[in-house]
Design a protein around this motif. Structure first.
Motif, PDB file in Angstrom:
ATOM      1  N   TYR A 155       0.868  -1.188   0.000  1.00 10.54           N
ATOM      2  CA  TYR A 155       0.000   0.000   0.000  1.00 10.54           C
ATOM      3  C   TYR A 155       0.901   1.234   0.000  1.00 10.54           C
ATOM      4  O   TYR A 155       1.746   1.386   0.910  1.00 10.54           O
ATOM      5  CB  TYR A 155      -0.924   0.008   1.225  1.00 10.54           C
ATOM      6  N   PRO A 156       0.729   2.112  -0.995  1.00  2.57           N
ATOM      7  CA  PRO A 156       1.619   3.284  -1.096  1.00  2.57           C
ATOM      8  C   PRO A 156       1.690   4.086   0.199  1.00  2.57           C
ATOM      9  O   PRO A 156       2.773   4.526   0.595  1.00  2.57           O
ATOM     10  CB  PRO A 156       0.966   4.105  -2.221  1.00  2.57           C
ATOM     11  N   VAL A 157       0.585   4.237   0.884  1.00  6.26           N
ATOM     12  CA  VAL A 157       0.573   5.040   2.099  1.00  6.26           C
ATOM     13  C   VAL A 157       1.403   4.381   3.213  1.00  6.26           C
ATOM     14  O   VAL A 157       2.087   5.062   3.988  1.00  6.26           O
ATOM     15  CB  VAL A 157      -0.904   5.314   2.527  1.00  6.26           C
ATOM     16  N   VAL A 158       1.392   3.068   3.271  1.00  4.32           N
ATOM     17  CA  VAL A 158       2.185   2.331   4.271  1.00  4.32           C
ATOM     18  C   VAL A 158       3.662   2.419   3.893  1.00  4.32           C
ATOM     19  O   VAL A 158       4.523   2.710   4.729  1.00  4.32           O
ATOM     20  CB  VAL A 158       1.739   0.851   4.352  1.00  4.32           C
ATOM     21  N   HIS A 159       3.934   2.165   2.622  1.00  4.28           N
ATOM     22  CA  HIS A 159       5.306   2.210   2.114  1.00  4.28           C
ATOM     23  C   HIS A 159       5.944   3.565   2.436  1.00  4.28           C
ATOM     24  O   HIS A 159       7.073   3.638   2.942  1.00  4.28           O
ATOM     25  CB  HIS A 159       5.269   1.967   0.601  1.00  4.28           C
ATOM     26  N   ALA A 160       5.205   4.642   2.155  1.00  3.84           N
ATOM     27  CA  ALA A 160       5.735   5.998   2.368  1.00  3.84           C
ATOM     28  C   ALA A 160       5.964   6.268   3.853  1.00  3.84           C
ATOM     29  O   ALA A 160       6.998   6.834   4.235  1.00  3.84           O
ATOM     30  CB  ALA A 160       4.766   7.025   1.777  1.00  3.84           C
ATOM     31  N   ALA A 161       5.031   5.854   4.697  1.00  2.79           N
ATOM     32  CA  ALA A 161       5.175   6.110   6.143  1.00  2.79           C
ATOM     33  C   ALA A 161       6.334   5.311   6.728  1.00  2.79           C
ATOM     34  O   ALA A 161       7.053   5.794   7.602  1.00  2.79           O
ATOM     35  CB  ALA A 161       3.865   5.766   6.860  1.00  2.79           C
ATOM     36  N   LEU A 162       6.546   4.102   6.217  1.00  2.00           N
ATOM     37  CA  LEU A 162       7.685   3.293   6.682  1.00  2.00           C
ATOM     38  C   LEU A 162       8.997   3.953   6.257  1.00  2.00           C
ATOM     39  O   LEU A 162       9.937   4.056   7.050  1.00  2.00           O
ATOM     40  CB  LEU A 162       7.605   1.871   6.115  1.00  2.00           C
ATOM     41  N   ALA A 163       9.042   4.405   5.008  1.00  2.54           N
ATOM     42  CA  ALA A 163      10.257   5.040   4.484  1.00  2.54           C
ATOM     43  C   ALA A 163      10.584   6.304   5.277  1.00  2.54           C
ATOM     44  O   ALA A 163      11.756   6.613   5.507  1.00  2.54           O
ATOM     45  CB  ALA A 163      10.082   5.364   3.000  1.00  2.54           C
TER      46      ALA A 163
END
Ligand SMILES: [Zn+2]
Length: 203
Positions: free
Chosen positions: A162-170
Motif C-alpha cells: 500500500y503506497p501510504v504504508v510504504h511511504a510512512a515506513l520510508a
C-alpha cells in the motif's frame, strides 16, 4: 438478541457512568496508538489482550486477518489505512492472527468450504502462506500453527504494497508488527524478522 440488548442496558447503567470523563474526551477526538488488524473470531478481544481502553486501538477485522495486496481496487483496506496514517497519524500497525483459527483451517482444507463460495474466494488470501507451509514440509501436527504464523508474515508483506504504508515506513513514521495470540494460554507471539521466527512477546 435479548442477552445482547441486556448487555447494552448494563453498559449504560453501570459501565458508562464510571468512565464518563473518558467518553466526554473521546466524544470529539480519537488519537489511537495502533491500527490493529485481526480475525473476526469472537475469542480475540484486541482491547482486552493489549490492556487498552476505548480510543486506543483502530480495529480492522475480517475472517483470517487478511490484507489483500494493494491493487487499487480494495477500497475498504486502502481507505482504512489511508485515513489511519494520513489523518489520524497512527504510528503502529499490528497484524494479529490467533490459534484455532477457522479461516486458517479452511485454507488448509479447502474442500471443507466448497459449499461456501464467498468464503472459498476470500481464503485465496491465504495461498502464499499455504505455499510456504507446503514447501517447508511441516509435520501434520504443526501445520495449523505454522500456517497461522506464516499468514501473519504474508499479510505484513501485503501491507507494504500500500503506497501510504510504504511511504510512512520510508519516512520512519510507522512501525509494523506481526503477532499470534494463543487463546488457551493467554500469550502473544511476536514476529522477529531478523530470526524469521515468532517469539513470546516480552519487554
Ligand atoms: Zn480466525
Amino acid at each position: 438478541m435479548h442477552s445482547i440488548r441486556k448487555g447494552v442496558v448494563t453498559f449504560q447503567r453501570y459501565v458508562f457512568p464510571q468512565h464518563k470523563s473518558l467518553f466526554k474526551r473521546l466524544a470529539k477526538l480519537q488519537t489511537p496508538s495502533a491500527y490493529f488488524i485481526t480475525c473476526a473470531d469472537s475469542r480475540v478481544d484486541p482491547t482486552l489482550i493489549t490492556h487498552s481502553s476505548p480510543g486506543e486501538l483502530f480495529v480492522d477485522r475480517n475472517a483470517g486477518n487478511f490484507i489483500p495486496p494493494f491493487h487499487g481496487e480494495n477500497a475498504s483496506e486502502a481507505a482504512g489505512l489511508e485515513y489511519a496514517i494520513e489523518v489520524l497519524k497512527i504510528p503502529n500497525i499490528i497484524v494479529c492472527g490467533h490459534t484455532d483459527c477457522g479461516a486458517m483451517k479452511a485454507v488448509l482444507k479447502p474442500e471443507s468450504i466448497k459449499h461456501l463460495p464467498a468464503c472459498a474466494k476470500w481464503m485465496v488470501n491465504g495461498a502464499q502462506a499455504l505455499r510456504e507451509v507446503t514447501s517447508r514440509k511441516v509435520s501434520e501436527k504443526q501445520r495449523l500453527a505454522v500456517l497461522t504464523q506464516r499468514n501473519v508474515v504474508a499479510q505484513l508483506g501485503h501491507l507494504k504494497t500500500y503506497p501510504v504504508v510504504h511511504a510512512a515506513l520510508a519516512a520512519k513514521k510507522l512501525e509494523i508488527a506481526g503477532w499470534v495470540y494463543d487463546i488457551e494460554h493467554g500469550k502473544v507471539l511476536e514476529y522477529n524478522p531478523g530470526a524469521d521466527a515468532f517469539e513470546i512477546l516480552q519487554l
